[in-house]
Motif scaffolding. Structure first.
Motif, PDB file in Angstrom:
ATOM      1  N   GLU A  53     -18.157  24.201   6.980  1.00 44.52           N
ATOM      2  CA  GLU A  53     -17.365  25.112   7.801  1.00 44.52           C
ATOM      3  C   GLU A  53     -16.343  25.892   6.976  1.00 44.52           C
ATOM      4  N   HIS A  54     -16.133  25.474   5.742  1.00 47.14           N
ATOM      5  CA  HIS A  54     -15.190  26.168   4.854  1.00 47.14           C
ATOM      6  C   HIS A  54     -15.875  27.174   3.928  1.00 47.14           C
ATOM      7  N   LEU A  55     -17.160  27.415   4.182  1.00 45.39           N
ATOM      8  CA  LEU A  55     -17.895  28.404   3.393  1.00 45.39           C
ATOM      9  C   LEU A  55     -18.022  29.699   4.179  1.00 45.39           C
ATOM     10  N   ASP A  56     -18.163  30.805   3.473  1.00 48.52           N
ATOM     11  CA  ASP A  56     -18.326  32.096   4.142  1.00 48.52           C
ATOM     12  C   ASP A  56     -19.728  32.199   4.750  1.00 48.52           C
ATOM     13  N   ASP A  57     -19.983  33.283   5.459  1.00 45.27           N
ATOM     14  CA  ASP A  57     -21.272  33.498   6.103  1.00 45.27           C
ATOM     15  C   ASP A  57     -22.354  33.786   5.070  1.00 45.27           C
ATOM     16  N   THR A  58     -23.600  33.508   5.443  1.00 47.72           N
ATOM     17  CA  THR A  58     -24.714  33.775   4.534  1.00 47.72           C
ATOM     18  C   THR A  58     -24.832  35.277   4.281  1.00 47.72           C
ATOM     19  N   LYS A  59     -25.236  35.578   3.088  1.00 43.78           N
ATOM     20  CA  LYS A  59     -25.409  36.973   2.679  1.00 43.78           C
ATOM     21  C   LYS A  59     -26.869  37.389   2.836  1.00 43.78           C
ATOM     22  N   ARG A  60     -27.092  38.665   2.816  1.00 39.35           N
ATOM     23  CA  ARG A  60     -28.440  39.224   2.936  1.00 39.35           C
ATOM     24  C   ARG A  60     -29.371  38.669   1.840  1.00 39.35           C
ATOM     25  N   GLN A  61     -28.866  38.562   0.627  1.00 36.96           N
ATOM     26  CA  GLN A  61     -29.697  38.069  -0.469  1.00 36.96           C
ATOM     27  C   GLN A  61     -30.107  36.612  -0.240  1.00 36.96           C
ATOM     28  N   GLU A  62     -29.222  35.822   0.345  1.00 38.25           N
ATOM     29  CA  GLU A  62     -29.577  34.436   0.675  1.00 38.25           C
ATOM     30  C   GLU A  62     -30.656  34.412   1.753  1.00 38.25           C
ATOM     31  N   GLN A  63     -30.505  35.269   2.734  1.00 39.63           N
ATOM     32  CA  GLN A  63     -31.501  35.342   3.808  1.00 39.63           C
ATOM     33  C   GLN A  63     -32.864  35.708   3.240  1.00 39.63           C
ATOM     34  N   ARG A  64     -32.896  36.616   2.294  1.00 40.01           N
ATOM     35  CA  ARG A  64     -34.159  37.041   1.685  1.00 40.01           C
ATOM     36  C   ARG A  64     -34.768  35.918   0.843  1.00 40.01           C
ATOM     37  N   LYS A  65     -33.978  35.318  -0.039  1.00 40.41           N
ATOM     38  CA  LYS A  65     -34.525  34.326  -0.969  1.00 40.41           C
ATOM     39  C   LYS A  65     -34.819  32.996  -0.284  1.00 40.41           C
ATOM     40  N   LEU A  66     -33.922  32.523   0.574  1.00 39.63           N
ATOM     41  CA  LEU A  66     -34.093  31.218   1.200  1.00 39.63           C
ATOM     42  C   LEU A  66     -34.977  31.271   2.445  1.00 39.63           C
ATOM     43  N   GLY A  67     -34.898  32.366   3.204  1.00 38.05           N
ATOM     44  CA  GLY A  67     -35.662  32.459   4.442  1.00 38.05           C
ATOM     45  C   GLY A  67     -35.119  31.500   5.495  1.00 38.05           C
ATOM     46  N   GLU A  68     -35.634  31.615   6.689  1.00 40.78           N
ATOM     47  CA  GLU A  68     -35.152  30.793   7.805  1.00 40.78           C
ATOM     48  C   GLU A  68     -35.328  29.296   7.542  1.00 40.78           C
ATOM     49  N   GLU A  69     -36.447  28.931   6.920  1.00 41.27           N
ATOM     50  CA  GLU A  69     -36.750  27.508   6.692  1.00 41.27           C
ATOM     51  C   GLU A  69     -35.622  26.795   5.946  1.00 41.27           C
ATOM     52  N   TRP A  70     -35.210  27.346   4.807  1.00 43.64           N
ATOM     53  CA  TRP A  70     -34.181  26.686   4.009  1.00 43.64           C
ATOM     54  C   TRP A  70     -32.787  26.889   4.588  1.00 43.64           C
ATOM     55  N   LEU A  71     -32.537  28.054   5.176  1.00 44.47           N
ATOM     56  CA  LEU A  71     -31.224  28.288   5.798  1.00 44.47           C
ATOM     57  C   LEU A  71     -30.993  27.322   6.953  1.00 44.47           C
ATOM     58  N   GLU A  72     -32.019  27.098   7.769  1.00 39.96           N
ATOM     59  CA  GLU A  72     -31.885  26.173   8.903  1.00 39.96           C
ATOM     60  C   GLU A  72     -31.608  24.749   8.436  1.00 39.96           C
ATOM     61  N   LYS A  73     -32.063  24.405   7.246  1.00 43.23           N
ATOM     62  CA  LYS A  73     -31.812  23.069   6.685  1.00 43.23           C
ATOM     63  C   LYS A  73     -30.431  22.991   6.034  1.00 43.23           C
ATOM     64  N   GLY A  74     -29.714  24.116   5.997  1.00 41.23           N
ATOM     65  CA  GLY A  74     -28.345  24.129   5.493  1.00 41.23           C
ATOM     66  C   GLY A  74     -28.184  24.543   4.045  1.00 41.23           C
ATOM     67  N   TYR A  75     -29.253  24.970   3.399  1.00 40.01           N
ATOM     68  CA  TYR A  75     -29.153  25.344   1.988  1.00 40.01           C
ATOM     69  C   TYR A  75     -28.502  26.704   1.806  1.00 40.01           C
ATOM     70  N   ARG A  76     -27.833  26.859   0.672  1.00 41.28           N
ATOM     71  CA  ARG A  76     -27.157  28.104   0.304  1.00 41.28           C
ATOM     72  C   ARG A  76     -27.417  28.388  -1.170  1.00 41.28           C
ATOM     73  N   LEU A  77     -27.069  29.593  -1.599  1.00 41.07           N
ATOM     74  CA  LEU A  77     -27.131  29.959  -3.019  1.00 41.07           C
ATOM     75  C   LEU A  77     -25.710  29.992  -3.565  1.00 41.07           C
ATOM     76  N   GLY A  78     -25.471  29.263  -4.640  1.00 42.21           N
ATOM     77  CA  GLY A  78     -24.132  29.186  -5.223  1.00 42.21           C
ATOM     78  C   GLY A  78     -23.592  30.531  -5.662  1.00 42.21           C
ATOM     79  N   CYS A  79     -24.467  31.413  -6.119  1.00 46.15           N
ATOM     80  CA  CYS A  79     -24.022  32.720  -6.608  1.00 46.15           C
ATOM     81  C   CYS A  79     -23.577  33.638  -5.471  1.00 46.15           C
ATOM     82  N   GLN A  80     -23.975  33.321  -4.251  1.00 44.85           N
ATOM     83  CA  GLN A  80     -23.676  34.176  -3.105  1.00 44.85           C
ATOM     84  C   GLN A  80     -22.628  33.567  -2.169  1.00 44.85           C
ATOM     85  N   THR A  81     -22.225  32.328  -2.409  1.00 42.04           N
ATOM     86  CA  THR A  81     -21.397  31.572  -1.469  1.00 42.04           C
ATOM     87  C   THR A  81     -19.971  31.416  -1.967  1.00 42.04           C
TER      88      THR A  81
END
Length: 116
Positions: A53-81
């Motif tokens: 809850e202390h992280l910012d919202d997902t970025k477009r690049q995260e949405q593209r690279k991770l896709g719904e599958e990984w985002l729904e599991k809670g994964y993020r990209l360190g370079c974008q977060t």
């Protein structure tokens, strides 16, 4: 001042608010895997263990690279977060990293223009 705990390396650092996870890992040797730093390769994929809850919202690049599958599991990209205003613990799994690195980026649909 928020803290980032890098679970895999068992290192914790005080960081300024709005700090980038990957940049702080590089600055303080948190050991988060990385390669490109731009959300293209997926090497810096992590999962927040605590404090998501202390992280910012997902970025477009995260949405593209991770896709719904990984985002729904809670994964993020360190370079974008970024850590907003509280403590966070992050962990990574090298097997997940391999899978994300092989994943082709999604083509995101453009949002429809607002009708006036």
């Amino acid at each position: 001042m928020p803290k980032i705990h890098f679970v895999n390396s068992n290192k914790t650092f005080d960081v300024p608010e709005n700090s980038n996870i990957l940049r702080m890992s590089l600055r303080y040797d948190g050991e988060l895997p990385n390669l490109c730093g731009g959300g293209i390769c997926g090497t810096c994929v992590f999962k927040p263990v605590e404090g998501a809850e202390h992280l910012d919202d997902t970025k477009r690049q995260e949405q593209r690279k991770l896709g719904e599958e990984w985002l729904e599991k809670g994964y993020r990209l360190g370079c974008q977060t970024f850590v907003k205003d509280g403590d966070v613990s992050v962990a990574w799994d090298l097997e997940i990293t391999k899978q994300v690195k092989r994943r082709k980026p999604d083509k995101l649909k453009k949002s429809p223009s607002a009708v006036k």
